[in-house]
Design a protein around this motif. Structure first.
Motif, short mmCIF file in Angstrom:
data_model
loop_
_atom_site.label_atom_id
_atom_site.label_comp_id
_atom_site.label_asym_id
_atom_site.label_seq_id
_atom_site.Cartn_x
_atom_site.Cartn_y
_atom_site.Cartn_z
N TYR A 49 15.99 8.38 42.74
CA TYR A 49 14.92 8.84 41.87
C TYR A 49 14.72 7.79 40.79
CZ TYR A 49 12.07 11.44 38.66
OH TYR A 49 11.03 11.81 37.85
N SER A 51 14.53 7.04 37.65
CA SER A 51 14.74 7.61 36.31
C SER A 51 14.65 6.57 35.21
CB SER A 51 16.12 8.27 36.26
OG SER A 51 17.12 7.32 36.56
N PRO A 91 11.36 15.36 35.97
CA PRO A 91 11.65 14.42 34.87
C PRO A 91 10.43 13.64 34.42
CG PRO A 91 13.44 14.39 36.45
CD PRO A 91 12.35 15.25 37.05
#
Length: 839
Positions: A49, A51, A91
């Protein structure tokens, strides 16, 4: 090979790393060729992911896969080792709300940063196949596959109860409900009925369970976790007669314990509970709806109940059992009602204890223990039946069959197989996800978007200042025309669960046509994935969903195989000790230092308490920045550390001493590579044997993913080569070490390979050949003793005769000095091991 400079020269990773990474990029070295005649290997780590930063867990995971991919290339395989980005998810929306940025911009910036970090580590990745799941050229094909499953009857829409956050105005997963409140907003979560989209994973429950038996390359613990999650159980479904004249269906996996029932419990949203017309009942039901919804929360929460005033008649004894609403019973499992046996179920035990209900024993280790009291908790219920009328003395399985048989004969119920697995709810009331490709028309109902109109793309002009789903309130995006009647219609504003994105990405890596999700024949060249690597935390959901999608696509004729991952490896985590000030605040490793026996904060000398060694996490600040470590020690030292010491399936404690030791070994190898002497001749048979044994053993270790063992063998051969005198055998050992270490320390290897005069890349070199004759030990070391002490060690041919070993021992100068002319009484010979001279 020629010397890579003089022996005083140090290897400079700051120059070599960038140089060879650029060379690999320019040559497109690691691009996989689907048309290659070579045998194919697909090595894949779970994609990250984006991030914002990679962490040491990423470094360890991808280093393991990289060593295997490079090794496979050296063994003559065409290797697919791709990288992409699992780029949708909450997120990004959280960042949009908190920082006032667009999720797409935030995500794409993070991808660029993380891609640069991964490239610094020199991973042998096929970047030509890179994609991000948030781009229309990926998720548009996902929409097409979703429609294919819909046409096959594997997608449906129904009203379902969800956790609703009234502040963020979104559905929450069970795991996002903390103590009855939204994890982000802190608002009291409500239960709501919403129309949701589902995938019929339950249609594949049996074959998903059976398929686990074919996955010999998977860890047993992962297969067991999936088996338990699918949860096939055989039991009994029957109906109690209630005191109000109605019937109450229940299901139990333990019909053998039926004589131990002391109450019946229903879920808060069961029709029996909903029909109660009292303020107290309504208040209790509301209390249940505010409680936890995960299995873990229900196990640990205080067990609460409300007596409905109804009773249920026991089918065999005729006893009237009280009926409670209980906060630990879920409506979506079984019938939403349970027969409660507190002696042999811990939740029932806690409930019965709280409300003073009987706790009879109906299973014991033996008939003699029929009256044995319980000691504060329920017992699992293994042994023989006691206190159970016609079941007494039977074992559990026989008792189950007998109860089912009698209930069926009474016409009160039947034996039944049920599954813990539930259909997969894929609706999410969020913006940053794959738009579900359906249209709502008042005249035509719910209509699929025609495939020629895909992809349905996300609008860019969205507002996150107002809570809720931006797609729902967008001024124009959701308004469209019905593809069937051309009338006014609205788009589906739910997006797909991000687990859908990762349920087929491995297929898109293998084949990327523009006009369809993948080419079936092209995919068949690479799949199933030969080696999949990722964390144990994905053992159930991601891996089960990926298996389901592959099974489903195979069932509808899109694929020629059903299981996506032939072998699975779950690596351990990278850990670090923690540091805290007296006020409980966390400090990072860079903020502290040791002062004598104590730790202090560098800034002001404040005392610091060291804590347990745990997984690196931002919350505890016990993280080490890969960029800083690579900058200080170079990529190869970092890669070597990730492979050293700990078995790869176990956690790896990070230590400064450890990475420094790896850096020193990089320099040791560099100096050894510089010591090869083209003019040296002669044979060093023990070193030659060790070289070929190491080549064979390191190959076996890499194939078994036992990287720490491979590292240990390279250390051993390095030490032996360093001590050896110049010889042709020593040159061969150094050459072998260069090739053996190249998958692990590729920049060092390329530099030494180039300076040795090669105009090719070591990344394209072959694994060294093994001489089978040198794998066999044909010499042994013989210990010679006199007067109980070791006097000499001799090398002899393996299997030498007693007479030859005696002669060899007596010819030793050290032995003759010890004998000093004494008469020999006898000589004891242990073949291939020992000569003991007795005087």
């Amino acid at each position: 090979m020629n010397k890579p400079g003089n022996t005083d020269t140090r290897f400079d990773p700051s120059a070599a790393d960038a140089k060879w990474q650029a060379r690999w990029d320019a040559a497109n070295t690691f691009a996989a060729d689907s048309d290659s005649p070579k045998p194919k290997s697909y090595v894949l780590e779970m994609f990250p992911y984006p991030s914002g930063r990679i962490h040491m867990g990423h470094v360890r995971n991808y280093t393991m896969g990289d060593v295997l991919a490079r090794y496979k290339r050296m063994r003559g395989h065409e290797v697919l080792h791709p990288m992409g980005w699992d780029a949708f998810g909450m997120p990004a929306e959280n960042a949009a709300m908190e920082k006032g940025v667009h999720p797409g911009g935030w995500t794409r910036d993070n991808i660029e940063t993380m891609k640069g970090q991964l490239k610094q580590l020199g991973f042998a990745l096929d970047w030509t196949r890179e994609f991000a799941t948030c781009e229309p050229d990926y998720y548009g094909h996902e929409q097409a596959l979703f429609l294919d499953l819909y046409e096959a009857g594997l997608v449906y829409r129904k009203e379902s109860e969800v956790n609703w956050d009234p502040v963020d105005m979104t559905v929450l997963a069970n795991e996002q409900v903390i103590d009855g409140k939204g994890w982000r907003s802190g608002a009291e979560v409500e239960k709501r009925k919403l129309n949701q989209w589902f995938l019929k994973i339950t249609d594949f429950a049996e074959e998903l369970l059976e398929g686990l038996g074919t996955l010999d390359g998977w860890p047993d613990k992962v297969r067991l976790m999936q088996e338990n999650w699918i949860g096939k159980s055989k039991g009994l479904q029957f109906a109690f007669d209630l005191s109000n004249g109605e019937k109450l269906p229940v299901y139990t996996t333990r019909p053998d314990t039926i004589f131990g029932a002391s109450f019946v419990a229903v879920a808060a949203d069961h029709p029996v509970a909903q029909a109660l017309d009292s303020e107290e009942a309504r208040e209790f039901i509301a209390l249940c709806k505010r409680g936890g919804t995960t299995a873990a929360e229900l196990e640990t929460a205080e067990k609460l109940g409300f007596d409905t005033g109804l009773t249920a008649r026991h089918p065999f004894t005729g006893a009237d059992l009280p009926v409670y609403i209980a906060n630990f019973v879920l409506m979506d499992y079984g019938t939403g009602a349970i027969i409660s046996v507190p002696g042999h179920d811990q939740r029932d035990f806690e409930f019965a204890t709280k409300y003073g209900l009987p706790i009879p024993r109906v299973v014991a280790a033996s008939a003699d223990e029929a009256d044995k009291p319980f000691t504060g908790e329920a017992e699992a219920g293994e042994g023989v039946l006691v206190n159970s009328d016609f079941l007494d003395g039977m074992d559990v399985e026989d008792a189950k069959r007998e109860v089912i048989s009698r209930i069926e004969a009474m016409g009160a119920g039947q034996g039944q197989t049920v599954w813990r697995l539930r259909d997969w709810g894929v609706s999410r009331q969020r913006y940053w996800g794959t738009p579900i490709p359906f249209i709502h028309c008042e005249k035509c109902g719910v209509v699929p978007v025609p495939k020629e109109q895909l992809p349905v793309t996300l609008p860019e002009d969205v507002d996150f200042q107002t809570p809720g789903n931006p797609l729902e309130r967008h001024a124009s995006w959701k308004h469209t025309t019905c593809p069937e009647c051309s009338g006014e219609a609205v788009r589906e504003t739910d997006t797909l669960d991000t687990f859908v994105n990762s349920s087929w990405y491995f297929l898109r890596f293998a084949s990327q046509p523009a006009d369809k999700p993948f080419d079936r024949e092209e995919v068949a060249k690479w799949l199933p994935v030969e080696q999949y690597i990722g964390g144990i935390e994905h053992a159930i959901l991601h891996l089960l969903y990926a298996r389901f999608w592959t099974h489903a696509l195979s069932a509808i004729g899109k694929l020629d195989f059903a299981e996506p991952f032939a072998s699975l490896f779950t690596q351990g985590m990278v850990t670090h000790e923690t540091y805290q000030l007296g006020d409980g605040s966390w400090l990072s490793p860079g903020e502290v230092r040791k002062d004598g026996a104590d730790w202090i904060r560098i800034e002001d000398g404040a005392p610091v308490t060291t804590g347990r060694v745990v997984k690196m996490s931002k919350s505890k600040k016990n993280v080490v920045d890969p960029d800083a470590i690579i900058g200080q020690y170079g990529a190869d030292a970092v890669r070597w550390f990730m492979l050293s010491d700990s078995p790869p399936e176990r956690d790896l404690p990070w230590s400064e001493a450890g990475i420094e030791g790896c850096h020193r070994f990089v320099q040791r190898l560099w100096r050894l590579f510089a010591q090869s002497d083209a003019n040296a001749s002669g044979e060093d048979k023990p070193l030659a044997r060790k070289t070929h044994q190491t080549i064979a053993a390191v190959a076996e270790d890499i194939e078994a993913l036992s990287f720490n063992k491979a590292v240990a063998r390279i250390y051993e051969l390095t030490g032996m080569a360093e001590k050896a005198a110049p010889s042709a055998s020593r040159n061969d050992a150094i050459d072998a070490l260069l090739l053996l270490s190249s998958p692990m320390m590729p920049h060092l290897a390329e530099e030494a390979w180039s300076l040795a005069g090669h105009d090719t890349l070591i990344a394209d070199a072959n694994w060294p050949e093994v001489d089978p004759a040198l794998l066999v030990e044909d010499e042994v070391t013989i210990a010679v003793q006199h007067k109980g002490k070791l006097r000499d060690t001799l090398t002899a041919p393996k299997g030498a005769s007693k007479e030859d070993l005696e002669a060899l021992a007596l010819a030793s100068e050290k032995v003759q000095r010890s004998l000093d002319g004494a008469d020999i009484r006898k000589i004891i010979v242990v073949p291939d091991r020992l000569v003991n001279i007795v005087t």
